[in-house]
Design a protein around this motif. Structure first.
Motif, PDB file in Angstrom:
ATOM      1  N   THR A  11       0.872  -1.164   0.000  1.00 18.47           N
ATOM      2  CA  THR A  11       0.000   0.000   0.000  1.00 18.47           C
ATOM      3  C   THR A  11       0.911   1.217   0.000  1.00 18.47           C
ATOM      4  N   ASN A  13       1.847   5.055   0.203  1.00 21.00           N
ATOM      5  CA  ASN A  13       1.298   6.208   0.917  1.00 21.00           C
ATOM      6  C   ASN A  13       2.442   7.209   1.088  1.00 21.00           C
ATOM      7  N   THR A  14       2.770   7.912   0.018  1.00 22.17           N
ATOM      8  CA  THR A  14       3.927   8.796  -0.020  1.00 22.17           C
ATOM      9  C   THR A  14       3.465  10.247  -0.060  1.00 22.17           C
ATOM     10  N   PRO A  58       1.312  12.375   8.955  1.00 20.21           N
ATOM     11  CA  PRO A  58       0.341  12.119   7.884  1.00 20.21           C
ATOM     12  C   PRO A  58      -1.121  12.241   8.302  1.00 20.21           C
ATOM     13  N   ARG A 102      -0.269  13.614  -1.909  1.00 18.56           N
ATOM     14  CA  ARG A 102      -0.266  12.266  -1.327  1.00 18.56           C
ATOM     15  C   ARG A 102      -0.484  11.255  -2.438  1.00 18.56           C
ATOM     16  N   TYR A 103       0.530  10.442  -2.695  1.00 12.97           N
ATOM     17  CA  TYR A 103       0.443   9.338  -3.650  1.00 12.97           C
ATOM     18  C   TYR A 103      -0.081   8.154  -2.854  1.00 12.97           C
ATOM     19  N   ASP A 104      -1.355   7.821  -3.069  1.00 12.22           N
ATOM     20  CA  ASP A 104      -2.086   6.880  -2.226  1.00 12.22           C
ATOM     21  C   ASP A 104      -2.629   5.756  -3.106  1.00 12.22           C
TER      22      ASP A 104
END
Length: 136
Positions: A11, A13-14, A58, A102-104
Motif C-alpha cells: 500500500t 502512501n507517499t 500524515p 499524497r500518492y495513495d
C-alpha cells in the motif's frame, strides 16, 4: 512517484509536503500532473491540507482539496500534462499549516496490480492577499 515507493505488493502512501504557510479561505494551489503515455496500472494522487502548523504527521493531512483518479481506474489518470486547482475553505481565520501531495495507491508496488508512475509540475500557491508562492 512510482511503483518503487513500495516493495513486492504494498500500500503506497507517499507525501510531498510544502513548507509551513499561513493558510486563508480562498487560497489556491494549482499544479499539473500526468502519468505515462499508455497507462496500464492505476495511480491516484490527492492534494491534501494540514491545519496543524509545522506538523509532518500524515494523519494531520485530513482535508482533501483535489483527487486525481479516485476510483483507481488504469486509464483514468491523465497521460498528458493536465492542470488541477484546489481552493482552501472552511477555516475560521488565518491558520498555520501545510499542503501536500499524497500518492495513495493500495495493491501497488513492483508486484502489485496498481501503481505505475506520476509526475507533478508547475505547483503554484496563491494566497488571497496575492502573496504568491512561498520562498523555497
Amino acid at each position: 512517484m512510482n511503483f518503487n515507493n513500495g516493495a513486492g505488493v504494498a500500500t503506497l502512501n507517499t507525501f510531498l509536503m510544502s513548507p509551513e504557510l499561513t493558510l486563508n479561505n480562498g487560497d489556491t494551489i494549482s499544479f499539473y500532473t500526468r502519468t505515462v503515455d499508455a497507462p496500464a496500472f492505476a495511480d491516484r494522487l490527492r492534494l491534501v491540507v494540514s491545519t496543524n502548523g509545522a506538523s509532518t504527521t500524515p494523519a494531520d493531512f485530513a482535508t482533501v482539496l483535489v483527487t486525481v483518479n479516485e476510483g483507481l481506474v488504469a486509464t483514468s489518470y491523465p497521460n498528458t500534462w493536465t492542470q488541477f486547482t484546489g481552493t482552501v475553505t472552511g477555516l475560521a481565520g488565518a491558520t498555520s499549516g501545510r499542503f501536500a501531495f499524497r500518492y495513495d495507491v493500495p495493491n501497488g508496488g513492483p508486484s502489485g496490480a496498481n501503481s505505475d508512475f506520476i509526475g507533478i509540475d508547475t505547483v503554484v500557491y496563491t494566497g488571497v492577499g496575492g502573496c504568491g508562492s512561498p520562498t523555497p
